[in-house]
Design a protein around this motif. Structure first.
Motif, PDB file in Angstrom:
ATOM      1  N   ALA A 155    -132.509  42.503  93.390  1.00  0.00           N
ATOM      2  CA  ALA A 155    -131.186  42.475  92.760  1.00  0.00           C
ATOM      3  C   ALA A 155    -131.318  41.914  91.347  1.00  0.00           C
ATOM      4  CB  ALA A 155    -130.248  41.600  93.580  1.00  0.00           C
ATOM      5  N   VAL A 156    -130.544  42.494  90.407  1.00  0.00           N
ATOM      6  CA  VAL A 156    -130.595  42.025  89.024  1.00  0.00           C
ATOM      7  C   VAL A 156    -129.194  41.633  88.566  1.00  0.00           C
ATOM      8  CG1 VAL A 156    -131.099  42.642  86.629  1.00  0.00           C
ATOM      9  CG2 VAL A 156    -132.613  43.432  88.466  1.00  0.00           C
ATOM     10  N   LEU A 157    -129.083  40.402  88.102  1.00  0.00           N
ATOM     11  CA  LEU A 157    -127.819  39.931  87.522  1.00  0.00           C
ATOM     12  C   LEU A 157    -128.001  39.927  86.007  1.00  0.00           C
ATOM     13  CD1 LEU A 157    -125.034  38.527  87.640  1.00  0.00           C
ATOM     14  CD2 LEU A 157    -126.226  36.373  87.894  1.00  0.00           C
ATOM     15  N   VAL A 158    -127.197  40.751  85.347  1.00  0.00           N
ATOM     16  CA  VAL A 158    -127.350  40.900  83.902  1.00  0.00           C
ATOM     17  C   VAL A 158    -126.502  39.859  83.173  1.00  0.00           C
ATOM     18  CG1 VAL A 158    -126.885  42.436  81.960  1.00  0.00           C
ATOM     19  CG2 VAL A 158    -127.867  43.354  84.065  1.00  0.00           C
ATOM     20  N   LEU A 159    -127.141  39.178  82.233  1.00  0.00           N
ATOM     21  CA  LEU A 159    -126.424  38.219  81.391  1.00  0.00           C
ATOM     22  C   LEU A 159    -126.297  38.827  80.011  1.00  0.00           C
ATOM     23  CD1 LEU A 159    -127.969  34.681  81.879  1.00  0.00           C
ATOM     24  CD2 LEU A 159    -125.852  35.591  82.808  1.00  0.00           C
ATOM     25  N   THR A 160    -125.124  38.738  79.439  1.00  0.00           N
ATOM     26  CA  THR A 160    -125.025  39.274  78.089  1.00  0.00           C
ATOM     27  C   THR A 160    -123.984  38.523  77.275  1.00  0.00           C
ATOM     28  OG1 THR A 160    -124.421  41.191  76.792  1.00  0.00           O
ATOM     29  CG2 THR A 160    -123.488  41.079  78.973  1.00  0.00           C
ATOM     30  N   ALA A 161    -124.258  38.423  75.989  1.00  0.00           N
ATOM     31  CA  ALA A 161    -123.275  37.804  75.106  1.00  0.00           C
ATOM     32  C   ALA A 161    -122.459  38.886  74.421  1.00  0.00           C
ATOM     33  CB  ALA A 161    -123.965  36.925  74.068  1.00  0.00           C
ATOM     34  N   ARG A 162    -122.894  40.131  74.603  1.00  0.00           N
ATOM     35  CA  ARG A 162    -122.119  41.246  74.060  1.00  0.00           C
ATOM     36  C   ARG A 162    -121.232  41.722  75.175  1.00  0.00           C
ATOM     37  NH1 ARG A 162    -124.339  45.059  70.693  1.00  0.00           N
ATOM     38  NH2 ARG A 162    -125.559  44.134  69.037  1.00  0.00           N
ATOM     39  N   ASP A 163    -119.948  41.893  74.910  1.00  0.00           N
ATOM     40  CA  ASP A 163    -119.073  42.268  76.011  1.00  0.00           C
ATOM     41  C   ASP A 163    -118.473  43.645  75.807  1.00  0.00           C
ATOM     42  OD1 ASP A 163    -117.446  41.767  73.962  1.00  0.00           O
ATOM     43  OD2 ASP A 163    -116.077  40.439  75.034  1.00  0.00           O
ATOM     44  N   THR A 164    -119.050  44.420  74.888  1.00  0.00           N
ATOM     45  CA  THR A 164    -118.494  45.761  74.736  1.00  0.00           C
ATOM     46  C   THR A 164    -118.813  46.545  76.005  1.00  0.00           C
ATOM     47  OG1 THR A 164    -120.512  46.475  73.672  1.00  0.00           O
ATOM     48  CG2 THR A 164    -118.752  45.792  72.239  1.00  0.00           C
ATOM     49  N   THR A 165    -117.865  47.379  76.408  1.00  0.00           N
ATOM     50  CA  THR A 165    -118.041  48.124  77.660  1.00  0.00           C
ATOM     51  C   THR A 165    -119.325  48.939  77.643  1.00  0.00           C
ATOM     52  OG1 THR A 165    -116.061  49.091  76.755  1.00  0.00           O
ATOM     53  CG2 THR A 165    -116.039  48.581  79.091  1.00  0.00           C
ATOM     54  N   ASP A 166    -119.669  49.474  76.467  1.00  0.00           N
ATOM     55  CA  ASP A 166    -120.904  50.264  76.358  1.00  0.00           C
ATOM     56  C   ASP A 166    -122.099  49.494  76.899  1.00  0.00           C
ATOM     57  OD1 ASP A 166    -119.405  52.105  75.176  1.00  0.00           O
ATOM     58  OD2 ASP A 166    -120.248  51.900  73.156  1.00  0.00           O
ATOM     59  N   MET A 198    -116.544  52.140  60.653  1.00  0.00           N
ATOM     60  CA  MET A 198    -116.032  51.580  61.909  1.00  0.00           C
ATOM     61  C   MET A 198    -117.187  51.154  62.813  1.00  0.00           C
ATOM     62  SD  MET A 198    -112.571  51.941  62.219  1.00  0.00           S
ATOM     63  CE  MET A 198    -112.211  52.291  63.920  1.00  0.00           C
ATOM     64  N   ARG A 199    -118.210  52.012  62.825  1.00  0.00           N
ATOM     65  CA  ARG A 199    -119.334  51.710  63.707  1.00  0.00           C
ATOM     66  C   ARG A 199    -120.047  50.440  63.244  1.00  0.00           C
ATOM     67  NH1 ARG A 199    -122.641  56.832  64.724  1.00  0.00           N
ATOM     68  NH2 ARG A 199    -120.518  57.624  64.858  1.00  0.00           N
ATOM     69  N   GLN A 200    -120.208  50.345  61.920  1.00  0.00           N
ATOM     70  CA  GLN A 200    -120.841  49.141  61.373  1.00  0.00           C
ATOM     71  C   GLN A 200    -120.029  47.909  61.740  1.00  0.00           C
ATOM     72  OE1 GLN A 200    -121.195  49.679  57.206  1.00  0.00           O
ATOM     73  NE2 GLN A 200    -123.353  50.230  57.305  1.00  0.00           N
ATOM     74  N   GLN A 201    -118.729  48.061  61.611  1.00  0.00           N
ATOM     75  CA  GLN A 201    -117.834  46.949  61.904  1.00  0.00           C
ATOM     76  C   GLN A 201    -117.965  46.541  63.374  1.00  0.00           C
ATOM     77  OE1 GLN A 201    -116.456  46.093  59.225  1.00  0.00           O
ATOM     78  NE2 GLN A 201    -115.199  44.386  59.908  1.00  0.00           N
ATOM     79  N   LYS A 202    -118.071  47.566  64.231  1.00  0.00           N
ATOM     80  CA  LYS A 202    -118.200  47.317  65.668  1.00  0.00           C
ATOM     81  C   LYS A 202    -119.488  46.552  65.959  1.00  0.00           C
ATOM     82  CE  LYS A 202    -116.672  50.354  69.354  1.00  0.00           C
ATOM     83  NZ  LYS A 202    -116.640  51.751  69.778  1.00  0.00           N
ATOM     84  N   ILE A 203    -120.567  47.035  65.330  1.00  0.00           N
ATOM     85  CA  ILE A 203    -121.860  46.373  65.532  1.00  0.00           C
ATOM     86  C   ILE A 203    -121.782  44.944  65.034  1.00  0.00           C
ATOM     87  CG2 ILE A 203    -124.268  46.355  64.771  1.00  0.00           C
ATOM     88  CD1 ILE A 203    -124.097  49.433  64.716  1.00  0.00           C
TER      89      ILE A 203
END
Lengths: 226, 483
Positions: A75-86, B255-260
């Protein structure tokens, strides 16, 4: 249970490890970059990997892809400081099982670790019942025929490990690898010592013999009639 | 008032032009045709006149001239038309006055009486044409319009005159019908043109509507999905669609730059918070010694410092991004500024066991003092952070042609060539300097770069293990500006 933390923030990794190693907790190894993390994940049998995505050398997504392609089911629990859905979707798509966004509560992290490990062994409930034995994996309380059994941290870890693999033979090496991290001092007879103390505590009248030795193969916790 | 629709703006002028053209062409055609018809009438009347002249000259016919003239006229007259009333039939016939010498005598008058009267009156009021000449003119009578040809001839018996009149009422009636035909046709053509052109304009504008429909589906999230290559628009619209497409692409890139940038900023802000939080939670989770608590608090304080620094840098960057308009541009004595800055760093560098060397040629640039100060202090911070402990940091200020060159040099030379081109990107940190013990979120050089660009300058970095790392800033000299 043994956990690998792959996190480049040295102090964060250390804090998580310290929290998870608490009495009754887990054996924890730390990798501070992606390369070490990948290597350790490939070569040791972990029950859970806590994986940061933004890592030097090899990033978290690559690690996930690599270990999954090698058939490692941990099992892998991912930690991230980026919260974009992507980022999250990508983490889960590459084979992550759960994720937490930084900053997080250590207690929540520990609870998620526990749940993930449980699920990995096909158990949804927090209490494992084997015959007269009742192991509460969240409070670390063990009861035998309703009577509380006081266990040391290592004894509890060993019992939980055997209980998760109830009915399977586990070798001494397996036990060593899952209960000890690289930082623990290991003695080869330590497993025998804990096994015998567990047997004594769980089966005071000598009726059930829950833990049996399979000569040359290892130990087995048999599913006993209650 | 809403502006006139494109349809009418194009149709009305074209319709007007077409109408004018139709009027001119019809008028010319009509006039020419009238002239042609009249000259034909004249010719036939002249030939009748010649025939009468022959009769007049024929000695054998002397006694019976009027009858012969009558016969000639009857033979030459148009056949009466069926629809014409008998009264009109008379008017179809030719009327002739023939006389020798004096008008009062020797006159043969053939035709209906009122017309003969009218013809006689008309001729009386006119001068005779010169001998041997022919004159033709129109005559209005109570019976309508007539065409008259007047021949002045020389007969055997002396000079004579022959005037023949023919009704042109029918002729003009036909010409009027023709005129109406032309007018109606022209009207139909103009109306058809208006209908067709407005339909064609609607069809012609369809690509614009299609483009608009495509654009309507574009939001901030899918700017790049406007694929202008796939639109089949006519050549005239290509530049418009292309401009829109390119504009959207540029917007998308921004926009993409801003997002990054926001994702990176989130990462950089959350990480120290996560560390500090975990440190405090571990400390609180169980009993520790006073020494352990102190250590935890120190670490948390260090994290707060890192956060503070990051917040500061983000704010600086945000303000810089607000634009160069807010720059307070003055003449700045760069040598003075750098000497002042060096002095404030002196103690810090000395404490670290290093040395700071300045080689400053006097130079003045145009710029914002506060921003230039921030630029060079960022470079000094970097040198201090990445240079070896106890190493030398050298600031040199030189004039080179119309440029001023400032370089900040340290003895650390461990930046890999792979990382060099990216060092001025926001949040970029070379892997080997990633550990936060060296501090900095990777914004220092990005800020420096922004400031340099705002001052119309150039910044570059060179690094090799032998000579160390130099950051070189080239700014336009003030001389260039005043020149």
């Amino acid at each position: 249970m043994r956990i690998l933390i792959v996190e480049d923030e040295v102090r964060l990794a250390r804090n998580i490890a310290e929290f998870l190693r608490k009495p009754g907790g887990y054996a924890v190894d730390i990798a501070n970059d992606g390369e070490d993390g990948l290597h350790m994940a490939m070569t040791n049998p972990y029950d859970l990997i806590i994986l940061d995505l933004m890592l030097p050398k090899v990033d978290g997504w690559t690690i996930l892809r690599e270990i999954r392609s090698k058939g490692i089911q941990t099992a892998v629990l991912v930690l991230t400081a980026r919260d974009t859905t992507d980022d999250l979707v990508r983490g889960l798509n590459e084979g992550g099982d759960d994720y937490l966004t930084k900053p997080f509560e250590l207690a929540e992290l520990a609870a998620r670790c526990k749940a993930l490990i449980r699920r990995c062994h096909g158990r949804a409930e927090t209490i494992i019942r084997i015959g007269p034995l009742e192991i509460n994996t969240s409070s670390h309380q063990v009861r035998s025929s309703g009577e509380p059994v006081p266990l040391h941290a290592m004894e509890y870890r060993l019992l939980e490990y055997l209980a998760m693999r109830c009915g399977q033979v586990v070798s001494k090496t397996d036990i060593m690898e899952h209960l000890y991290d690289f930082e623990s001092e290991k003695f080869s007879n330590v497993v025998e010592v804990y096994i015998s103390s567990l047997r004594r505590k769980l089966d005071q009248d000598g009726q059930h013999k829950p833990i049996q030795t399979m000569r040359g193969a290892g130990y087995i916790l048999k599913d006993l009639p209650s | 008032m809403t502006p006139l629709s494109l349809k009418w703006r194009l149709t009305i002028p074209v319709a007007l032009a077409l109408a004018v053209a139709m009027v001119v062409i019809s008028a010319l055609a009509y006039a020419n045709f009238c002239e042609l018809v009249l000259s034909q009438t004249d010719r036939s009347l002249i030939s009748v006149g010649k025939a009468i002249q022959t009769i007049m000259d024929d000695p054998t016919l002397v006694t019976d001239r009027p009858n012969h003239v009558k016969l000639v006229l009857a033979a030459s007259a148009d056949q009466p038309r069926e629809e014409n009333s008998p009264e009109d039939a008379g008017e179809q016939q030719l009327t002739a006055c023939v006389w020798l010498g004096n008008r009062a005598k020797n006159t043969i008058e053939i035709g209906s009486q009122p017309i003969i009267g009218a013809l006689s009156d008309k001729i009386r009021g006119m001068a005779e044409p010169p001998q041997g000449q022919i004159m033709s003119f129109d005559m209005w009578t109570s019976h309508g319009r007539f065409r008259v040809v007047w021949l002045s001839v020389v007969l055997k018996d002396g000079p004579g005159n022959i005037a023949i009149a023919q009704s042109t009422e029918d002729l003009y009636g036909e010409l009027h019908e023709l005129l109406w035909g032309i007018i109606v046709t022209a009207l139909i053509v103009v109306i058809a043109m208006i209908v067709m052109s407005s339909m064609l304009i609607v069809v012609g504008l369809r690509p614009i509507r299609q483009t608009a429909d495509k654009l309507a589906g574009i939001t901030a999230g899918n700017l790049a999905q406007f694929d202008w290559h796939s639109l089949s628009v006519p050549a005239e619209l290509q530049p418009f669609v292309k401009t829109v497409g390119e504009m959207l692409n540029r917007l998308d890139a921004t926009m993409r730059q801003q997002k990054i940038f926001i994702a990176d900023a989130a990462h950089e802000l959350r990480t120290p918070i996560a560390i500090a939080k975990s440190t405090l939670q571990v400390a609180l989770a169980s009993e520790h010694s006073a020494e352990e608590y102190r250590k935890s608090l120190q670490e948390a304080t260090e994290d707060m410092r890192r956060l503070e620094h990051l917040a500061e840098e983000l704010l600086v960057l945000a303000r810089l991004d607000e634009g160069a308009d807010l720059m307070q541009v003055n003449n700045v004595d760069l040598a003075h500024l750098l000497a002042d800055l060096a002095e404030s760093y002196q103690t810090q560098i000395a404490n670290a066991g290093g040395r700071l060397v300045c080689e400053l040629a006097p130079s003045v640039v145009r710029g914002d003092v506060a921003r230039l100060r921030r630029l060079f202090s960022n470079l000094l911070d970097n040198a201090l952070r990445h240079g070896p402990a106890g190493g030398e940091i050298r600031i040199s200020l030189r004039k080179r042609e119309s440029k001023i060159e400032v370089s900040v040099h340290d003895e650390g030379g461990n930046i890999s060539p792979v990382n060099l081109p990216h060092l001025f990107e926001r949040f970029y940190r070379a892997d080997n300097s990633r550990s936060h013990s060296t501090g900095g979120a990777g914004l220092g050089l990005a800020i420096a770069n922004t400031i340099v660009v705002q001052h119309g300058g150039d910044i570059r970095i060179e690094s090799n293990p032998a000579s160390g790392t130099s950051v070189c800033v080239v700014l336009p000299s003030i001389l260039e500006k005043s020149a």
